[in-house]
Design a protein around this motif. Structure first.
Motif, PDB file in Angstrom:
ATOM      1  N   SER A  34      13.901   5.742  16.615  1.00 58.39           N
ATOM      2  CA  SER A  34      13.397   5.174  15.362  1.00 58.39           C
ATOM      3  C   SER A  34      14.354   5.379  14.187  1.00 58.39           C
ATOM      4  CB  SER A  34      12.030   5.767  15.027  1.00 58.39           C
ATOM      5  OG  SER A  34      12.145   7.152  14.773  1.00 58.39           O
ATOM      6  N   ASP A  35      15.317   6.277  14.326  1.00 58.08           N
ATOM      7  CA  ASP A  35      16.256   6.602  13.244  1.00 58.08           C
ATOM      8  C   ASP A  35      17.674   6.557  13.803  1.00 58.08           C
ATOM      9  OD1 ASP A  35      17.251   7.525  10.757  1.00 58.08           O
ATOM     10  OD2 ASP A  35      17.021   9.611  11.353  1.00 58.08           O
ATOM     11  N   LYS A  36      18.109   5.369  14.179  1.00 56.42           N
ATOM     12  CA  LYS A  36      19.381   5.198  14.894  1.00 56.42           C
ATOM     13  C   LYS A  36      20.595   5.720  14.120  1.00 56.42           C
ATOM     14  CE  LYS A  36      17.864   1.314  17.771  1.00 56.42           C
ATOM     15  NZ  LYS A  36      16.722   2.003  18.172  1.00 56.42           N
ATOM     16  N   ASP A  37      20.614   5.555  12.794  1.00 59.09           N
ATOM     17  CA  ASP A  37      21.772   5.998  12.018  1.00 59.09           C
ATOM     18  C   ASP A  37      21.668   7.461  11.573  1.00 59.09           C
ATOM     19  OD1 ASP A  37      19.913   5.908   9.947  1.00 59.09           O
ATOM     20  OD2 ASP A  37      21.107   4.587   8.671  1.00 59.09           O
ATOM     21  N   GLY A  38      20.554   8.109  11.840  1.00 55.67           N
ATOM     22  CA  GLY A  38      20.392   9.527  11.506  1.00 55.67           C
ATOM     23  C   GLY A  38      20.057   9.816  10.059  1.00 55.67           C
ATOM     24  N   GLY A  39      19.829   8.783   9.265  1.00 58.90           N
ATOM     25  CA  GLY A  39      19.537   8.989   7.844  1.00 58.90           C
ATOM     26  C   GLY A  39      18.286   9.816   7.583  1.00 58.90           C
ATOM     27  N   LEU A  40      17.225   9.554   8.349  1.00 60.32           N
ATOM     28  CA  LEU A  40      15.982  10.307   8.150  1.00 60.32           C
ATOM     29  C   LEU A  40      16.128  11.760   8.589  1.00 60.32           C
ATOM     30  CD1 LEU A  40      13.371   7.639   9.293  1.00 60.32           C
ATOM     31  CD2 LEU A  40      13.951   8.320   6.946  1.00 60.32           C
ATOM     32  N   ARG A  41      16.929  12.009   9.617  1.00 59.49           N
ATOM     33  CA  ARG A  41      17.167  13.391  10.051  1.00 59.49           C
ATOM     34  C   ARG A  41      17.980  14.147   8.994  1.00 59.49           C
ATOM     35  NH1 ARG A  41      17.601  10.404  14.562  1.00 59.49           N
ATOM     36  NH2 ARG A  41      19.876  10.541  14.711  1.00 59.49           N
ATOM     37  N   LYS A  42      18.887  13.449   8.326  1.00 55.72           N
ATOM     38  CA  LYS A  42      19.647  14.087   7.234  1.00 55.72           C
ATOM     39  C   LYS A  42      18.723  14.414   6.065  1.00 55.72           C
ATOM     40  CE  LYS A  42      24.154  12.254   8.410  1.00 55.72           C
ATOM     41  NZ  LYS A  42      25.178  11.242   8.111  1.00 55.72           N
ATOM     42  N   ILE A  43      17.765  13.538   5.795  1.00 57.62           N
ATOM     43  CA  ILE A  43      16.784  13.819   4.734  1.00 57.62           C
ATOM     44  C   ILE A  43      15.958  15.045   5.107  1.00 57.62           C
ATOM     45  CG2 ILE A  43      14.684  12.970   3.603  1.00 57.62           C
ATOM     46  CD1 ILE A  43      15.991  10.141   3.710  1.00 57.62           C
ATOM     47  N   ALA A  44      15.518  15.113   6.362  1.00 53.93           N
ATOM     48  CA  ALA A  44      14.755  16.290   6.820  1.00 53.93           C
ATOM     49  C   ALA A  44      15.598  17.552   6.665  1.00 53.93           C
ATOM     50  CB  ALA A  44      14.324  16.111   8.278  1.00 53.93           C
ATOM     51  N   ALA A  45      16.879  17.464   6.995  1.00 58.52           N
ATOM     52  CA  ALA A  45      17.777  18.618   6.860  1.00 58.52           C
ATOM     53  C   ALA A  45      17.910  19.031   5.391  1.00 58.52           C
ATOM     54  CB  ALA A  45      19.144  18.296   7.451  1.00 58.52           C
ATOM     55  N   ARG A  46      18.012  18.048   4.475  1.00 58.26           N
ATOM     56  CA  ARG A  46      18.109  18.359   3.039  1.00 58.26           C
ATOM     57  C   ARG A  46      16.844  19.035   2.535  1.00 58.26           C
ATOM     58  NH1 ARG A  46      19.433  13.058   1.892  1.00 58.26           N
ATOM     59  NH2 ARG A  46      21.470  12.806   2.770  1.00 58.26           N
ATOM     60  N   VAL A  56      13.578  32.231  10.662  1.00 58.56           N
ATOM     61  CA  VAL A  56      13.695  31.634  11.986  1.00 58.56           C
ATOM     62  C   VAL A  56      13.348  30.155  11.838  1.00 58.56           C
ATOM     63  CG1 VAL A  56      12.826  31.595  14.361  1.00 58.56           C
ATOM     64  CG2 VAL A  56      13.023  33.784  13.140  1.00 58.56           C
ATOM     65  N   ILE A  57      14.245  29.293  12.331  1.00 56.61           N
ATOM     66  CA  ILE A  57      14.053  27.851  12.270  1.00 56.61           C
ATOM     67  C   ILE A  57      14.135  27.347  13.703  1.00 56.61           C
ATOM     68  CG2 ILE A  57      14.970  25.680  11.370  1.00 56.61           C
ATOM     69  CD1 ILE A  57      16.474  27.492   9.270  1.00 56.61           C
ATOM     70  N   MET A  58      13.144  26.608  14.131  1.00 56.49           N
ATOM     71  CA  MET A  58      13.184  26.109  15.507  1.00 56.49           C
ATOM     72  C   MET A  58      12.450  24.801  15.632  1.00 56.49           C
ATOM     73  SD  MET A  58      10.613  28.937  17.241  1.00 56.49           S
ATOM     74  CE  MET A  58      11.139  28.537  18.863  1.00 56.49           C
ATOM     75  N   GLY A  59      12.720  24.108  16.740  1.00 53.04           N
ATOM     76  CA  GLY A  59      11.998  22.885  17.006  1.00 53.04           C
ATOM     77  C   GLY A  59      12.880  21.797  17.581  1.00 53.04           C
ATOM     78  N   ASP A  60      12.329  20.588  17.571  1.00 50.59           N
ATOM     79  CA  ASP A  60      12.993  19.401  18.086  1.00 50.59           C
ATOM     80  C   ASP A  60      13.650  18.690  16.902  1.00 50.59           C
ATOM     81  OD1 ASP A  60      13.763  16.953  19.105  1.00 50.59           O
ATOM     82  OD2 ASP A  60      11.810  16.465  19.972  1.00 50.59           O
ATOM     83  N   PHE A  61      14.966  18.854  16.788  1.00 49.83           N
ATOM     84  CA  PHE A  61      15.714  18.270  15.677  1.00 49.83           C
ATOM     85  C   PHE A  61      16.186  16.849  16.001  1.00 49.83           C
ATOM     86  CE2 PHE A  61      15.828  22.774  15.150  1.00 49.83           C
ATOM     87  CZ  PHE A  61      15.746  22.980  13.783  1.00 49.83           C
ATOM     88  N   ASN A  62      16.107  16.456  17.263  1.00 48.92           N
ATOM     89  CA  ASN A  62      16.597  15.158  17.712  1.00 48.92           C
ATOM     90  C   ASN A  62      18.061  14.931  17.335  1.00 48.92           C
ATOM     91  OD1 ASN A  62      14.663  13.629  19.306  1.00 48.92           O
ATOM     92  ND2 ASN A  62      13.316  13.940  17.551  1.00 48.92           N
ATOM     93  N   ASP A  63      18.768  15.971  17.053  1.00 48.15           N
ATOM     94  CA  ASP A  63      20.209  16.005  16.856  1.00 48.15           C
ATOM     95  C   ASP A  63      20.694  17.281  17.523  1.00 48.15           C
ATOM     96  OD1 ASP A  63      21.059  13.688  15.563  1.00 48.15           O
ATOM     97  OD2 ASP A  63      20.725  14.481  13.556  1.00 48.15           O
ATOM     98  N   THR A  64      21.977  17.339  17.832  1.00 47.86           N
ATOM     99  CA  THR A  64      22.551  18.532  18.461  1.00 47.86           C
ATOM    100  C   THR A  64      23.106  19.471  17.395  1.00 47.86           C
ATOM    101  OG1 THR A  64      24.790  17.660  18.684  1.00 47.86           O
ATOM    102  CG2 THR A  64      23.212  17.097  20.441  1.00 47.86           C
ATOM    103  N   PRO A  65      23.488  20.682  17.768  1.00 45.79           N
ATOM    104  CA  PRO A  65      24.084  21.606  16.792  1.00 45.79           C
ATOM    105  C   PRO A  65      25.356  21.065  16.133  1.00 45.79           C
ATOM    106  CG  PRO A  65      23.406  22.816  18.734  1.00 45.79           C
ATOM    107  CD  PRO A  65      23.247  21.348  19.057  1.00 45.79           C
ATOM    108  N   THR A  66      26.030  20.102  16.761  1.00 46.21           N
ATOM    109  CA  THR A  66      27.273  19.563  16.202  1.00 46.21           C
ATOM    110  C   THR A  66      27.074  18.312  15.360  1.00 46.21           C
ATOM    111  OG1 THR A  66      27.711  18.296  18.217  1.00 46.21           O
ATOM    112  CG2 THR A  66      28.643  20.514  18.106  1.00 46.21           C
ATOM    113  N   ASP A  67      25.851  17.789  15.295  1.00 42.54           N
ATOM    114  CA  ASP A  67      25.589  16.609  14.477  1.00 42.54           C
ATOM    115  C   ASP A  67      25.525  16.996  12.997  1.00 42.54           C
ATOM    116  OD1 ASP A  67      25.459  14.467  16.372  1.00 42.54           O
ATOM    117  OD2 ASP A  67      23.542  15.263  17.066  1.00 42.54           O
TER     118      ASP A  67
END
Length: 182
Positions: A26-38, A57-68
């Motif tokens: 649903s978020d192909k370009d990763g923009g929404l995941r970057k918003i969640a990160a912010r 402690v931060i955990m869960g399904d980020f739908n990105d890898t540690p290198t994204d």
């Protein structure tokens, strides 16, 4: 979604953030995941400004890898190093990537489910703490099925995107963190 809980363990405040960021579908370009990160980064900065050595402690399904970028650059969760800083975030899931392991399989094992901690969790051996190799993936045979096409045991999902019921548990393996509360 991000769920925040402040826990009191042996009179010590522990801050836990549970995450389920938007999917790659649903978020192909990763923009929404970057918003969640912010959003998460702002909350952590606010927390650390009030409590300098906050244990986080931060955990869960980020739908990105540690290198994204969302995790590595925006959230600023880095690989564990020898020079641990209390207020820095350290992504314990890098170790899984380096071993070719993960909690989710799509063409290869991926570490989109992650465990990230503040340096204060790794530095301080008194109170609530952990060590660099204490992030784990629960991968048991009874939780899997054998994918003949890819020749690999994968997490056995309950239902497919098209609605076909398989009766498994999840398409992700659970992750967990071993901690000490001295």
């Amino acid at each position: 979604d991000i769920l925040y809980a402040e826990l009191k363990i042996n009179k010590e405040d522990i801050h836990v953030f549970f995450n389920h960021w938007p999917s790659r579908y649903s978020d192909k370009d990763g923009g929404l995941r970057k918003i969640a990160a912010r959003v998460l980064r702002l909350r952590i900065d606010e927390l650390q400004s009030k409590q300098k050595n906050a244990k986080i402690v931060i955990m869960g399904d980020f739908n990105d890898t540690p290198t994204d970028a969302s995790v590595k650059d925006v959230l600023a969760a880095q690989k564990i190093s020898k020079d641990i800083q209390n207020e820095q975030l350290y992504n314990m899931s890098y170790a899984w990537l380096e071993k070719g392991q993960g909690s989710y399989f799509y063409d290869q094992w991926n570490a989109i489910d992650q465990i990230i901690v503040s340096g204060s969790m790794l530095q301080n051996k008194k109170g609530f703490s952990t060590e660099s190799n204490n992030a784990q993936i629960l991968n048991q045979e009874w939780m899997t099925y054998f994918d003949k096409k890819r020749n690999v045991r994968k997490p056995s999902r309950f239902i497919s995107g098209s609605g076909k019921v398989f009766g498994g548990y999840s398409d992700h393996f659970p992750i967990y963190l071993d901690v000490d509360a001295n």
